[in-house]
Design a protein around this motif. Sequence first.
Motif: not given
Length: 257
Positions: A215-244
Amino acid sequence: MYAWKYPALLLVAHLLCYISLPAQQKSQKPTAVFSAVFWERFMSARVSYAPWGNENDDNATFCEVQVGFSAPSQKFVYYGTENLKFYDPSETSTSVEVEALTEEEPVERTPIAEFPFSSYGEDETKQYLLLFLKDPKGTELKYKIHAFPFSTADVPQGSLKCYSQLRETVYFTFGKSKASLSSGKSTLIQGQIGPTSEFYPLATYFLTGGKYEQVMSQSISFSIRQRGLMFFTKQRGRLKAKIFLENLQPLEKAIGY
């Protein structure tokens, strides 16, 4: 005021905050370390807080933090033992005019956000990522806060702590990692992340009729010097991954340290 002036103002506020702290206070261990980010897109605000939790004192020191929506703010430390309160910077100004006013009568400050906190009986420094949300209830507070544990034990470098706000179970892959999340649950994923920033594929699936449907596909820029939170949620009926994502930050560079 021109936009280019804001970074300079924040730097000055940071330096003034540090210089005003007594030497014995600078060497004390913080009770908590925070970073903050807005949940809603295109939201930002400058907020101030008293690193020592003494916001009611006439001579309290305040520091300013710039909170945006795309990435966590610069880290800021707290030495208080009770609730962390945030204020509009205009109410915590240390200008000559405000200082003259406080000699005649105390300045009443109204917080715009508050995080319930207590460190009584605990020696370990806590770490949180604070999510700021607009408060639609029309209360005295302008923002409400959801806090997530964010120590390196909770979220190590090169990892993502994932949360699901969905009703159904979501299945996903991130790089070489695979995981599933049921409603309201969380999981930590750690893949083979390189030392430099690279793009890693994120793919999500629902199980429908015994088959996995992407239902969803995307690419995320990430490295060992980073860490974060990812939330799977829906906006206007569509699946979305919010990443901080937070870049590696030494504690010595934190606001109020």
